[in-house]
Design a protein around this motif. Sequence first.
Motif, mmCIF file in Angstrom:
data_model
loop_
_atom_site.group_PDB
_atom_site.id
_atom_site.type_symbol
_atom_site.label_atom_id
_atom_site.label_comp_id
_atom_site.label_asym_id
_atom_site.label_seq_id
_atom_site.Cartn_x
_atom_site.Cartn_y
_atom_site.Cartn_z
ATOM 1 N N ASP A 1 1.642 6.079 -1.128
ATOM 2 C CA ASP A 1 0.993 5.213 -1.871
ATOM 3 C C ASP A 1 1.268 5.290 -3.272
ATOM 4 N N THR B 1 0.692 -1.217 -0.007
ATOM 5 C CA THR B 1 0.015 0.058 -0.003
ATOM 6 C C THR B 1 0.858 1.211 0.083
ATOM 7 N N TYR B 2 1.875 1.060 0.782
ATOM 8 C CA TYR B 2 3.017 2.357 0.730
ATOM 9 C C TYR B 2 4.394 1.819 0.543
#
Length: 277
Positions: free
Chosen positions: A149, A143-144
């Motif tokens: 992101d 996600t990151y």
Amino acid sequence: MDMKKRIHLELRNRTPSDVKELVLDNCRSYEGKIEGLTDEFEELEFLSTINVGLTSVANLPKLNKLKKLELSDNRISGGLEVLAEKCPNLTHLNLSGNKIKDLGTIEPLKKLENLKSLDLFNCEVTNLNDYRENVFKLLPQLTYLDGYDRDDKEAPDSDAEGYVEGLDDEEEDEDVKDRDDKEAPDSDAEGYVEGLDDEEEDEDEEEYDDDAQVVEDEEDEEEEEEGEEEDVSGDEEEDEEGYNDGEVDDEEDEEEPEEERGQKRKREPEDEGDEDD
């Protein structure tokens, strides 16, 4: 301080199975490897080994519950396949400041299906063309990457630091509980003192009531004495009036014989005249 001693100190009389968070930053690893850490730390969820001179994570024990691993500022250049085997439930991995040069080095991380956040700051791999786009393609579960992101939106603090804060909250709760347990005798002592104070107040109230009763009794006695004095003075006045009445009667009685004597004197000459006849 070497890593073994540091682990011993961090235990603080706890057993390894009681530890959920372990910070070993800035200690010395043995030949660039993890030492002193065993699979007895079965409840461990957060491990930090920042700047300890690691070159490999090969000696990492099986830590099924580990969710966050800090490995920044070491000299790790490969061998990351161990992480998928030993820490299958990792969600956060920080490898910033290590010697990772290409995407092939991080490819084994594909097996970490729960990995949400990966940090590679200050690693040579970040200088590659289309670095971010390629890493997200290689590791689709992310996600990151480096705190952002796919749309370059910064990760919220609650996600990047929420896990550590959660552990801190748990420790604070335990500390508060310990303090409460230690302070409990004080609260008992305070209750005992308050009980004594209440008893003293009750005694003071009783003494005050007794004193008030004594004062009332004394006032009643004084009123009775005043009443008796009034009665006595009333009797004395009646006696004086009676005495005065007696004197008047005596005077009247004395006047009556004088009148009788006058009458006798009048009768005596008359009697003498009769005899001469």
